[in-house]
Design an enzyme around this catalytic site. Structure first.
Site, PDB file in Angstrom:
ATOM      1  N   GLU A 177       0.799  -1.181   0.013  1.00  0.00           N
ATOM      2  CA  GLU A 177      -0.047  -0.020   0.099  1.00  0.00           C
ATOM      3  C   GLU A 177       0.803   1.252  -0.095  1.00  0.00           C
ATOM      4  O   GLU A 177       1.362   1.832   1.140  1.00  0.00           O
ATOM      5  CB  GLU A 177      -1.065  -0.036   1.003  1.00  0.00           C
ATOM      6  CG  GLU A 177      -1.664   1.187   1.317  1.00  0.00           C
ATOM      7  CD  GLU A 177      -2.673   1.413   2.422  1.00  0.00           C
ATOM      8  OE1 GLU A 177      -2.560   0.363   3.561  1.00  0.00           O
ATOM      9  OE2 GLU A 177      -3.514   2.489   2.511  1.00  0.00           O
ATOM     10  N   LYS A 219      -2.355  -2.000  -3.133  1.00  0.00           N
ATOM     11  CA  LYS A 219      -3.516  -1.261  -2.838  1.00  0.00           C
ATOM     12  C   LYS A 219      -3.068   0.198  -2.801  1.00  0.00           C
ATOM     13  O   LYS A 219      -2.538   0.803  -1.927  1.00  0.00           O
ATOM     14  CB  LYS A 219      -3.663  -1.617  -1.252  1.00  0.00           C
ATOM     15  CG  LYS A 219      -4.693  -0.628  -0.398  1.00  0.00           C
ATOM     16  CD  LYS A 219      -4.803  -1.274   0.979  1.00  0.00           C
ATOM     17  CE  LYS A 219      -5.849  -0.267   1.674  1.00  0.00           C
ATOM     18  NZ  LYS A 219      -6.488  -0.760   2.958  1.00  0.00           N
TER      19      LYS A 219
END
Ligand code: 13P
Length: 340
Positions: A177, A219
């Site tokens: 992420e 992500k």
């Protein structure tokens, strides 16, 4: 490491148009959100809230995996059933946040570096034993005057890649992420430029650290104008800019891209994900899914406000948001679903 097992898990996380539920807010972040609504900032309140989430009937219809934090993975329902069992019984894959948070990057005012690599191998082994099959690490990149610096992008990308390699070694799928923040007055074009640069650097590092891309989930942020930018593009423009950026920077070997919501309203996050799938789904190499925290939880949290009597209504709101986001993956979400 069993590469096929990692690939299978990564694919399962984005199968059947489901997505991830991030419920891994650190205690300080969770407390901040509670404080705004007058909810006590105690371990018991956090436990009760997480019990509300994991016991939502039918959540597994739309949610493939749930990301917990260290406190939550060790907690139980009031009746003593471990959350880990409740989640498994709901058919949801267990995930765990393993970073130790974003700290100030020395010599770079306004920029952060995510810490948590020390002792990570041992923590991953413990979480794996507890039943976790995937993990999450969040890097934050701020946009502003003269930032992000090369230093913050490279340091964060390298940490993400080292975390990802260690996850795979432990048999856990890394959810990688790198979040380009919405804060600020920057334009959508600037967000796109920074996001592309960050993603290219992250994938270079993943390659350098020998991370097989088939066994991971990305992500990222959507490509958005800054919160205080006077020009706020329409849903379709955001969808186009986001997909264009991802096509340039994300290799086709990645099985799934699960967006963070980053402070967008729940409805906008669903509408933008929907537009991407309506306009591009048949032409994309990877699944476009969701891994929202606020855009799934916020309406439910606002209904609950710490009151036992509001649990059912809050669960209905959570279920509804999860359903809307599965519909968005299918390109079947529309505003009428919000009033039904
Ligand atoms: P938001 O969807 O609220 O941005 O949270 C996603 C997340 O997991 C941040 O690490």
């Amino acid at each position: 490491m069993n590469p096929q097992k990692l690939t299978d898990t990564a694919r399962m996380l984005v199968a059947n148009d489901k997505g991830l539920l991030a419920m891994d807010e650190s205690n300080p972040t969770c407390n901040k959100r509670f404080a705004r609504l007058g909810i006590p900032q105690t371990e018991e309140a956090r436990r009760a809230y997480r019990e509300l989430i994991v016991t939502t009937p039918g959540l597994g219809e739309f949610i493939s995996g749930a990301i917990l934090c260290d406190e939550t993975i060790r907690q139980q329902k009031k009746d003593g059933t471990p959350f880990v069992k409740v989640i498994a019984d709901a058919g949801i894959i267990l995930g765990i946040k393993v970073d130790a948070g974003a700290k100030d990057l020395a010599g770079h005012p306004g920029e952060k570096i995510t810490e948590g690599l020390d002792g990570l191998r041992e923590r991953l082994a413990e979480y794996s034993q507890m039943g976790a099959r995937f993990a999450k690490w969040r890097a934050v990149i701020a946009v502003g005057d003269g930032i992000p610096s090369r230093a913050s992008i490279e340091a964060n990308a390298q940490a993400l890649a080292r975390y990802a390699a260690m996850c795979q070694e432990a048999g856990l799928v890394p959810v990688v992420e790198p979040e380009v923040l919405m804060d600020g007055g920057h334009t959508l074009e600037r967000c796109s430029e920074v996001t592309e640069q960050v993603l290219r650097t992250v994938f270079n590092q993943l390659y350098t650290q020998r991370v097989p891309l088939e066994g991971m989930i990305l992500k990222p942020n959507m490509v958005l104008p800054g919160l205080t930018c006077p020009r706020q593009e329409a849903v379709n423009e955001v969808a186009d800019a986001t997909v264009r950026c991802l096509l340039r920077a994300v290799p086709a070997a990645v099985p799934g891209i699960a967006f963070l919501s980053g402070g967008q309203s729940a409805e906008l996050a669903s509408a933008r994900l929907n537009a991407m799938n309506v306009r591009f789904k048949s032409r994309l190499p990877w699944a476009l899914a969701f891994s929202f925290a606020r855009a799934i939880q916020q309406p439910a949290l606002e209904i609950w406000r710490g009151a036992e009597a509001h649990v059912l209504a809050a669960q209905q709101a959570l279920y509804h948001r999860a359903m809307c986001n599965q519909a968005a993956r299918r390109g079947l979400y529309n505003a009428a679903m919000e009033t039904a």
